[in-house]
Design an enzyme around this catalytic site. Structure first.
Site, short mmCIF file in Angstrom:
data_model
loop_
_atom_site.label_atom_id
_atom_site.label_comp_id
_atom_site.label_asym_id
_atom_site.label_seq_id
_atom_site.Cartn_x
_atom_site.Cartn_y
_atom_site.Cartn_z
N CYS A 143 31.70 11.79 -14.95
CA CYS A 143 31.49 13.31 -13.83
C CYS A 143 31.81 14.49 -13.81
O CYS A 143 30.79 14.85 -13.42
CB CYS A 143 31.48 12.14 -12.52
SG CYS A 143 33.49 11.35 -12.04
N GLN A 170 38.19 16.01 -6.30
CA GLN A 170 37.71 14.77 -6.85
C GLN A 170 37.25 13.72 -6.14
O GLN A 170 38.38 13.17 -5.63
CB GLN A 170 37.74 13.83 -8.12
CG GLN A 170 37.38 14.59 -9.27
CD GLN A 170 37.92 14.45 -10.41
OE1 GLN A 170 38.69 15.46 -11.48
NE2 GLN A 170 37.92 13.17 -11.42
N ARG A 275 42.83 14.08 -6.79
CA ARG A 275 41.65 13.13 -5.85
C ARG A 275 42.30 14.03 -4.31
O ARG A 275 43.14 13.66 -4.17
CB ARG A 275 41.86 12.02 -6.01
CG ARG A 275 41.14 10.66 -5.54
CD ARG A 275 39.95 10.33 -6.26
NE ARG A 275 40.40 9.48 -7.70
CZ ARG A 275 39.37 9.53 -8.30
NH1 ARG A 275 38.16 10.22 -8.09
NH2 ARG A 275 39.92 8.87 -9.85
N HIS A 282 32.50 14.67 -6.34
CA HIS A 282 33.39 15.91 -6.93
C HIS A 282 33.38 17.54 -6.16
O HIS A 282 31.95 17.60 -6.81
CB HIS A 282 33.08 15.76 -7.81
CG HIS A 282 33.46 14.39 -8.44
ND1 HIS A 282 34.45 13.48 -7.88
CD2 HIS A 282 34.00 13.16 -10.00
CE1 HIS A 282 34.80 12.84 -8.61
NE2 HIS A 282 34.74 12.44 -9.74
N1 HSE Z 1 36.80 9.76 -13.84
C1 HSE Z 1 36.50 9.88 -12.89
C2 HSE Z 1 36.91 10.04 -11.72
C3 HSE Z 1 35.11 9.06 -13.11
O1 HSE Z 1 38.11 9.38 -12.07
O2 HSE Z 1 36.71 10.79 -10.77
C4 HSE Z 1 33.89 9.06 -12.87
O3 HSE Z 1 33.85 10.28 -14.51
#
Ligand code: HSE
Length: 378
Positions: A143, A170, A275, A282
């Site tokens: 993503c 993210q 995150r 994102h």
């Molecule tokens: N790996 C991505 C995430 C999700 O953890 O945000 C989608 O590829």
């Protein structure tokens, strides 16, 4: 008049349609009328025989996603079921001679030679070449990579980039539907615990902070999935450790972006994936080392024209806050790029910020469009 064969409806097997990405995909397919002209067949790993969703073609029953001959009856299979199912199903299906199109949201096959990572606004030509050469395996990108390329891919395609770093922000959705729930539960816990202090306008900020801090550290704070508080915090780790100290999410940034764009020689892309407490969009802040001093106006013009969904946001506070945030783009296909400016390190250094919906361009939309393109190409 076309032959009967031309008018035959393609049988499209849908697997993993109940999950979050699958649900977004089905919604988009309904909105775009993608079910018209196909024969959809819904599969389930656990509920075969139950009633399939109604997509305007009457009642049907769910087929067993473990039944290779039922899968092999499909001309195309589109799966959002996840990597484990892909690994347990795809090799056997191909080994028994199935030569239909496999469209997959999971990462399992992405770097396989036979697979094309699909992002048609950027790599339709590569997709066409692969199809002509007999390509039958199409995989959606990570993503964060897809969203970065929807915003900034044109810079690479123009050959302007020497290297790029991406610092990501993210959303919870990238970790899964249950994680989104956990994030809101964390917010709720913080709010509940602080309610009486917050209700009193005389509460000092440091008192409020102490309460929030106590909530984050409390044993009843809901963090089983993230492993730590995300609300009122950030998590500088996504996915597993790689031998070079990067995480797998950071590794994907380089290998997938280069594969999608077919860059030769490869352009180094690296950064740090984090995150944050956004729900489903994102964002990422990038530093681009340009190959030369390219005027900012040329860069803005290139990006603004690069895809119908990409827009350049003027570098001012009001527009950045109203148009360049996860809150602004969530639920839309918009890919704004802003905070564009030359950095103090020199005229070859470009700073930018971009954001997009992780479930739409980050996951479902490239798959939906690939299905449509394949149907129209046949
Ligand atoms: N790996 C991505 C995430 C999700 O953890 O945000 C989608 O590829």
């Amino acid at each position: 008049m076309g032959s009967l064969e031309e008018y035959k409806m393609k049988r499209v097997g849908l697997v993993g349609w109940r999950g979050m990405v699958g649900s977004v995909l089905l919604d988009r397919m309904r909105i775009e009328g993608d079910f018209e002209g196909i024969e959809p067949v819904f599969f389930s790993t656990s509920q075969a025989g139950q009633v399939a969703p109604d997509v305007g073609q009457g009642d049907a029953l769910l087929l067993d996603a473990g039944d290779l001959s039922a899968l092999a009856s499909c001309d195309l299979i589109l799966t959002c079921q996840g990597g484990d199912w892909t690994k347990s199903t795809y090799p056997g299906l191909r080994a028994q001679g199935w030569s239909g199109h496999w469209i997959d949201a999971a990462s399992a096959l992405r770097m396989a030679n036979e697979a094309v990572i699909v992002l048609d606004p950027l790599n339709l030509e590569g997709m066409k070449q692969a199809l002509s050469a007999g390509g039958r395996t199409w995989v959606g990108g990570n993503c964060t990579v897809s969203l970065m390329l929807m915003g900034l891919g044109a810079l690479f395609q123009r050959g302007w980039v020497q290297w790029m770093t991406s610092m990501t922000y993210q959303a919870a959705s990238g970790a899964g539907a249950r994680n989104m729930r956990e994030l809101v539960a964390q917010m709720n816990k913080i709010g509940d615990d602080a309610k009486s202090l917050l209700d009193d306008p005389a509460t000092a900020a440091l008192t409020l902070d102490s309460q929030v801090s106590a909530s984050l550290k409390s044993r009843t704070f809901p963090a089983a999935l993230f492993g730590a508080p995300l609300a009122a915090s950030v998590l500088p780790w996504i996915d597993t450790l790689q031998p070079d100290g990067s995480t797998r999410e950071e590794w994907k940034g380089h290998v997938e972006a280069n594969k999608i764009l077919g860059l030769q020689p490869e352009v180094p892309i690296d950064g740090l994936c984090v995150r944050v407490g956004a729900m489903r969009s994102h964002a990422q802040a990038v530093t681009v080392k340009l190959n030369r001093d390219i005027p900012l106006a040329d860069i803005e013009a290139l990006l603004a024209e690069s895809t119908p969904w990409t827009s350049v946001i003027p570098n001012d506070k009001a527009q950045s806050l109203s148009r360049l945030t996860p809150a602004a783009v969530s639920g839309t296909l918009d890919i704004p790029v802003g905070r564009l400016r030359k950095l103090r390190m020199g005229p070859e250094f470009l700073g930018a910020f971009t954001v997009g919906d992780q479930l739409l361009w980050g996951a479902a939309e490239p798959l939906r469009r690939t299905l449509r393109w394949l149907l129209e190409s046949n």
